[in-house]
Design a protein around this motif. Sequence first.
Motif, PDB file in Angstrom:
ATOM      1  N   ILE A   1     -10.968  -1.276  -8.142  1.00 49.34           N
ATOM      2  CA  ILE A   1     -10.429  -1.881  -6.929  1.00 49.34           C
ATOM      3  C   ILE A   1     -11.535  -2.657  -6.213  1.00 49.34           C
ATOM      4  O   ILE A   1     -12.611  -2.117  -5.942  1.00 49.34           O
ATOM      5  CB  ILE A   1      -9.848  -0.811  -5.977  1.00 49.34           C
ATOM      6  CG1 ILE A   1      -8.687  -0.072  -6.665  1.00 49.34           C
ATOM      7  CG2 ILE A   1      -9.371  -1.444  -4.673  1.00 49.34           C
ATOM      8  CD1 ILE A   1      -8.170   1.120  -5.872  1.00 49.34           C
ATOM      9  N   THR A   2     -11.250  -3.917  -5.901  1.00 48.43           N
ATOM     10  CA  THR A   2     -12.256  -4.744  -5.240  1.00 48.43           C
ATOM     11  C   THR A   2     -11.856  -5.113  -3.812  1.00 48.43           C
ATOM     12  O   THR A   2     -12.670  -5.655  -3.067  1.00 48.43           O
ATOM     13  CB  THR A   2     -12.514  -6.032  -6.035  1.00 48.43           C
ATOM     14  OG1 THR A   2     -11.267  -6.694  -6.286  1.00 48.43           O
ATOM     15  CG2 THR A   2     -13.180  -5.709  -7.368  1.00 48.43           C
ATOM     16  N   LYS A   3     -10.609  -4.830  -3.423  1.00 45.38           N
ATOM     17  CA  LYS A   3     -10.191  -5.109  -2.046  1.00 45.38           C
ATOM     18  C   LYS A   3      -9.058  -4.170  -1.659  1.00 45.38           C
ATOM     19  O   LYS A   3      -8.109  -3.976  -2.422  1.00 45.38           O
ATOM     20  CB  LYS A   3      -9.758  -6.562  -1.889  1.00 45.38           C
ATOM     21  CG  LYS A   3      -9.523  -6.990  -0.434  1.00 45.38           C
ATOM     22  CD  LYS A   3      -9.222  -8.494  -0.316  1.00 45.38           C
ATOM     23  CE  LYS A   3     -10.452  -9.328  -0.584  1.00 45.38           C
ATOM     24  NZ  LYS A   3     -10.188 -10.766  -0.317  1.00 45.38           N
ATOM     25  N   MET A   4      -9.170  -3.571  -0.455  1.00 42.18           N
ATOM     26  CA  MET A   4      -8.165  -2.636   0.058  1.00 42.18           C
ATOM     27  C   MET A   4      -7.951  -2.904   1.543  1.00 42.18           C
ATOM     28  O   MET A   4      -8.770  -3.564   2.193  1.00 42.18           O
ATOM     29  CB  MET A   4      -8.615  -1.182  -0.132  1.00 42.18           C
ATOM     30  CG  MET A   4      -8.903  -0.777  -1.557  1.00 42.18           C
ATOM     31  SD  MET A   4      -9.768   0.815  -1.671  1.00 42.18           S
ATOM     32  CE  MET A   4      -8.510   1.933  -1.078  1.00 42.18           C
ATOM     33  N   GLN A   5      -6.866  -2.348   2.074  1.00 39.50           N
ATOM     34  CA  GLN A   5      -6.580  -2.550   3.493  1.00 39.50           C
ATOM     35  C   GLN A   5      -5.932  -1.298   4.081  1.00 39.50           C
ATOM     36  O   GLN A   5      -4.856  -0.886   3.653  1.00 39.50           O
ATOM     37  CB  GLN A   5      -5.660  -3.764   3.694  1.00 39.50           C
ATOM     38  CG  GLN A   5      -5.360  -4.079   5.148  1.00 39.50           C
ATOM     39  CD  GLN A   5      -4.487  -5.327   5.290  1.00 39.50           C
ATOM     40  OE1 GLN A   5      -3.970  -5.847   4.314  1.00 39.50           O
ATOM     41  NE2 GLN A   5      -4.340  -5.806   6.509  1.00 39.50           N
ATOM     42  N   TRP A   6      -6.589  -0.690   5.069  1.00 36.13           N
ATOM     43  CA  TRP A   6      -6.006   0.452   5.767  1.00 36.13           C
ATOM     44  C   TRP A   6      -4.983  -0.032   6.791  1.00 36.13           C
ATOM     45  O   TRP A   6      -5.073  -1.176   7.286  1.00 36.13           O
ATOM     46  CB  TRP A   6      -7.099   1.246   6.473  1.00 36.13           C
ATOM     47  CG  TRP A   6      -7.679   2.337   5.628  1.00 36.13           C
ATOM     48  CD1 TRP A   6      -7.427   3.669   5.707  1.00 36.13           C
ATOM     49  CD2 TRP A   6      -8.634   2.183   4.566  1.00 36.13           C
ATOM     50  NE1 TRP A   6      -8.147   4.355   4.754  1.00 36.13           N
ATOM     51  CE2 TRP A   6      -8.898   3.477   4.041  1.00 36.13           C
ATOM     52  CE3 TRP A   6      -9.284   1.090   3.986  1.00 36.13           C
ATOM     53  CZ2 TRP A   6      -9.774   3.703   2.994  1.00 36.13           C
ATOM     54  CZ3 TRP A   6     -10.155   1.305   2.934  1.00 36.13           C
ATOM     55  CH2 TRP A   6     -10.395   2.598   2.452  1.00 36.13           C
ATOM     56  N   ALA A   7      -4.014   0.796   7.101  1.00 34.15           N
ATOM     57  CA  ALA A   7      -2.961   0.437   8.052  1.00 34.15           C
ATOM     58  C   ALA A   7      -3.575  -0.023   9.371  1.00 34.15           C
ATOM     59  O   ALA A   7      -4.431   0.665   9.945  1.00 34.15           O
ATOM     60  CB  ALA A   7      -2.036   1.631   8.284  1.00 34.15           C
ATOM     61  N   GLY A   8      -3.155  -1.196   9.847  1.00 37.17           N
ATOM     62  CA  GLY A   8      -3.643  -1.720  11.118  1.00 37.17           C
ATOM     63  C   GLY A   8      -5.001  -2.373  11.044  1.00 37.17           C
ATOM     64  O   GLY A   8      -5.497  -2.890  12.059  1.00 37.17           O
ATOM     65  N   GLY A   9      -5.620  -2.368   9.874  1.00 42.83           N
ATOM     66  CA  GLY A   9      -6.956  -2.949   9.731  1.00 42.83           C
ATOM     67  C   GLY A   9      -6.965  -4.244   8.948  1.00 42.83           C
ATOM     68  O   GLY A   9      -5.919  -4.747   8.527  1.00 42.83           O
ATOM     69  N   LYS A  10      -8.145  -4.784   8.749  1.00 36.71           N
ATOM     70  CA  LYS A  10      -8.316  -6.009   7.979  1.00 36.71           C
ATOM     71  C   LYS A  10      -8.606  -5.670   6.519  1.00 36.71           C
ATOM     72  O   LYS A  10      -9.077  -4.569   6.217  1.00 36.71           O
ATOM     73  CB  LYS A  10      -9.471  -6.830   8.555  1.00 36.71           C
ATOM     74  CG  LYS A  10      -9.252  -7.314   9.979  1.00 36.71           C
ATOM     75  CD  LYS A  10     -10.460  -8.106  10.471  1.00 36.71           C
ATOM     76  CE  LYS A  10     -10.252  -8.604  11.900  1.00 36.71           C
ATOM     77  NZ  LYS A  10     -11.424  -9.373  12.394  1.00 36.71           N
ATOM     78  N   PRO A  11      -8.335  -6.596   5.601  1.00 41.43           N
ATOM     79  CA  PRO A  11      -8.721  -6.368   4.207  1.00 41.43           C
ATOM     80  C   PRO A  11     -10.228  -6.149   4.099  1.00 41.43           C
ATOM     81  O   PRO A  11     -11.015  -6.860   4.739  1.00 41.43           O
ATOM     82  CB  PRO A  11      -8.300  -7.670   3.511  1.00 41.43           C
ATOM     83  CG  PRO A  11      -7.208  -8.227   4.370  1.00 41.43           C
ATOM     84  CD  PRO A  11      -7.601  -7.870   5.774  1.00 41.43           C
ATOM     85  N   LEU A  12     -10.612  -5.160   3.298  1.00 42.88           N
ATOM     86  CA  LEU A  12     -12.021  -4.818   3.132  1.00 42.88           C
ATOM     87  C   LEU A  12     -12.423  -4.940   1.670  1.00 42.88           C
ATOM     88  O   LEU A  12     -11.681  -4.532   0.771  1.00 42.88           O
ATOM     89  CB  LEU A  12     -12.282  -3.381   3.613  1.00 42.88           C
ATOM     90  CG  LEU A  12     -11.955  -3.059   5.078  1.00 42.88           C
ATOM     91  CD1 LEU A  12     -12.149  -1.565   5.331  1.00 42.88           C
ATOM     92  CD2 LEU A  12     -12.817  -3.886   6.027  1.00 42.88           C
ATOM     93  N   THR A  13     -13.615  -5.483   1.435  1.00 45.86           N
ATOM     94  CA  THR A  13     -14.144  -5.541   0.078  1.00 45.86           C
ATOM     95  C   THR A  13     -14.711  -4.176  -0.304  1.00 45.86           C
ATOM     96  O   THR A  13     -14.923  -3.307   0.548  1.00 45.86           O
ATOM     97  CB  THR A  13     -15.262  -6.587  -0.022  1.00 45.86           C
ATOM     98  OG1 THR A  13     -16.357  -6.172   0.822  1.00 45.86           O
ATOM     99  CG2 THR A  13     -14.769  -7.966   0.423  1.00 45.86           C
TER     100      THR A  13
END
Length: 331
Positions: A302-314
């Motif tokens: 996985i190279t990019k994820m996003q927590w609820a309410g947050g911004k996409p993170l590398t």
Amino acid sequence: MNKPLKVIFAGTPEFAKVALQALIEQKNELNIDIVAVYTQPDRKAGRGQKLTASPVKELAIAHNIPVEQPESFSLKSENGHVSRGTLANYQPDVMIVAAYGLILPLGVLNTPTFGCLNIHGSLLPRWRGAAPIQRAILAGDDKTGITIMQMAQGLDTGDMLYKVECAITDTDTTQTIHDKLADLGGQAIITVLKDLQNYQAKAKKQDDDLANYAEKITTGEGEINWQNDAFNIQRQIRALNAFSYLSVEKNPNERIKILECKPIKADQTTVKTAGTVVSVGRNAILVACGKDKDGIQHLINITKMQWAGGKPLTAEQIANGDKLNDGDVFQ
């Protein structure tokens, strides 16, 4: 010079806007007059829930094209009768339809002189229906495309006038294929309109035995089952807003979107339970998946994820934080 072909365009989202833009740019060369644009009624959108015009409506207004937004064409309602009368008054030669979102009864299909043409985002008869792009990716298809179809009663069952193919790579997502097909759709309808009567004369019937139905995507289809093999999970992530939940106390039932990934072969001497976070690194977050049909386990990188309410993170941003750690487990 022959009289311009009277064209009505019916569409709503960005996919349709691209085709309308192409027609506007080529209207003189095609000798067409876009006499009206039909689109869905304005809908509430955004945090403020303000009434918002569709992308197609915005483009039509910018080019001073009359806009119609009927709720229905059904003769069971007074609005439907009025809508059909308005359509007939335009005396259209042809209606171009792209992701309009409103059912067109037979009486509407027969109103234009040359009927209604649909810009459909698949190589018919494969993937008739509402979600052809997502279904093609989920199925592992290596190609899709655009079909210009003569509309008939039934779900995407009409005769085919023209097809153009588009490859699906193992990095393509629903968004990238959407954008490619939107451009191809605009090019394809221009090709057909340049010689409409010839394309209609050579139209081919669909083989119903080869038909697949692209049913509307449900929210539940986006939840990742880590017992599946890595390649199926990757296709799910590419096709859908795929998500999962961490089984840790600090993040109870917090939905996490998985945005980018690729499968890699696991070291078979360190096989982990499916869903286990094998390592959190600056370049990759490795999660164990289920075994494939040959009994081989792969990991998802996985190279990019996003927590609820947050911004996409590398992966690097996640590695530098404390949201995810080695040994955590996805449900």
